[in-house]
Design a protein around this motif. Structure first.
Motif, short mmCIF file in Angstrom:
data_model
loop_
_atom_site.label_atom_id
_atom_site.label_comp_id
_atom_site.label_asym_id
_atom_site.label_seq_id
_atom_site.Cartn_x
_atom_site.Cartn_y
_atom_site.Cartn_z
N TYR A 1 71.79 44.79 52.77
CA TYR A 1 71.31 44.61 51.40
C TYR A 1 70.23 45.65 51.07
O TYR A 1 69.53 46.13 51.95
CB TYR A 1 70.71 43.22 51.22
N ARG A 2 70.09 45.94 49.80
CA ARG A 2 68.99 46.77 49.31
C ARG A 2 67.86 45.82 48.94
O ARG A 2 68.08 44.76 48.36
CB ARG A 2 69.45 47.54 48.08
N LEU B 1 64.63 44.93 46.77
CA LEU B 1 63.93 45.21 45.51
C LEU B 1 62.76 44.25 45.41
O LEU B 1 62.92 43.04 45.58
CB LEU B 1 64.88 45.04 44.33
N ASP C 1 59.42 42.93 43.11
CA ASP C 1 58.76 42.86 41.81
C ASP C 1 57.38 43.50 41.87
O ASP C 1 56.68 43.37 42.87
CB ASP C 1 58.65 41.38 41.40
N ARG D 1 65.76 40.90 54.20
CA ARG D 1 66.80 41.79 53.70
C ARG D 1 68.00 41.83 54.65
O ARG D 1 69.16 41.83 54.21
CB ARG D 1 66.24 43.21 53.54
N TYR E 1 62.68 34.63 46.73
CA TYR E 1 63.65 35.72 46.62
C TYR E 1 65.02 35.20 46.18
O TYR E 1 65.35 34.03 46.33
CB TYR E 1 63.76 36.49 47.94
N ASP F 1 75.77 42.76 43.89
CA ASP F 1 75.16 44.09 43.96
C ASP F 1 74.58 44.42 45.33
O ASP F 1 74.07 45.51 45.54
CB ASP F 1 74.06 44.23 42.91
N HIS G 1 71.84 43.12 46.74
CA HIS G 1 70.39 43.24 46.61
C HIS G 1 69.73 41.95 47.07
O HIS G 1 70.23 40.86 46.80
CB HIS G 1 69.97 43.45 45.16
N LYS H 1 66.19 40.41 46.11
CA LYS H 1 65.13 40.64 45.14
C LYS H 1 63.96 39.71 45.44
O LYS H 1 64.08 38.50 45.32
CB LYS H 1 65.66 40.42 43.72
#
Length: 87
Positions: free
Chosen positions: A3-4, A6, A8, A34, A65, A71, A73, A75
């Protein structure tokens, strides 16, 4: 495929206010989340859009998260002091 990650901007600001040792422990834990997001959730809640938000308690903090499987991700949405329930 990994996963990427990201994060906040408010989480970045919260990290910046922490002592370096705590900040580095949390960032290293973000990388672990991740790699295997499903293995780190202690509990979950729903956001205003109805999405499942995972919460991982680590180093005295609650890491909120959301895993966007489509995608690929993870987050990180929020970093809050953990409620340990100790009185």
């Amino acid at each position: 495929m990994e996963y990427r990650l990201l994060v906040d901007i408010e989480v970045v600001e919260a990290l910046d206010a922490l002592p370096k040792k705590t900040r580095m422990r949390l960032i290293n834990h973000f990388y672990k989340i991740r790699s295997f997001p499903e293995n780190h959730s202690d509990y979950h809640e729903r956001d205003s859009a109805g999405r499942r938000v995972e919460i991982c308690v680590f180093a005295g903090h609650a890491i909120h998260y959301w895993t966007d499987f489509a995608d690929r991700h993870v987050k990180i949405l929020a970093l809050k002091p953990a409620d340990t329930g100790a009185a």
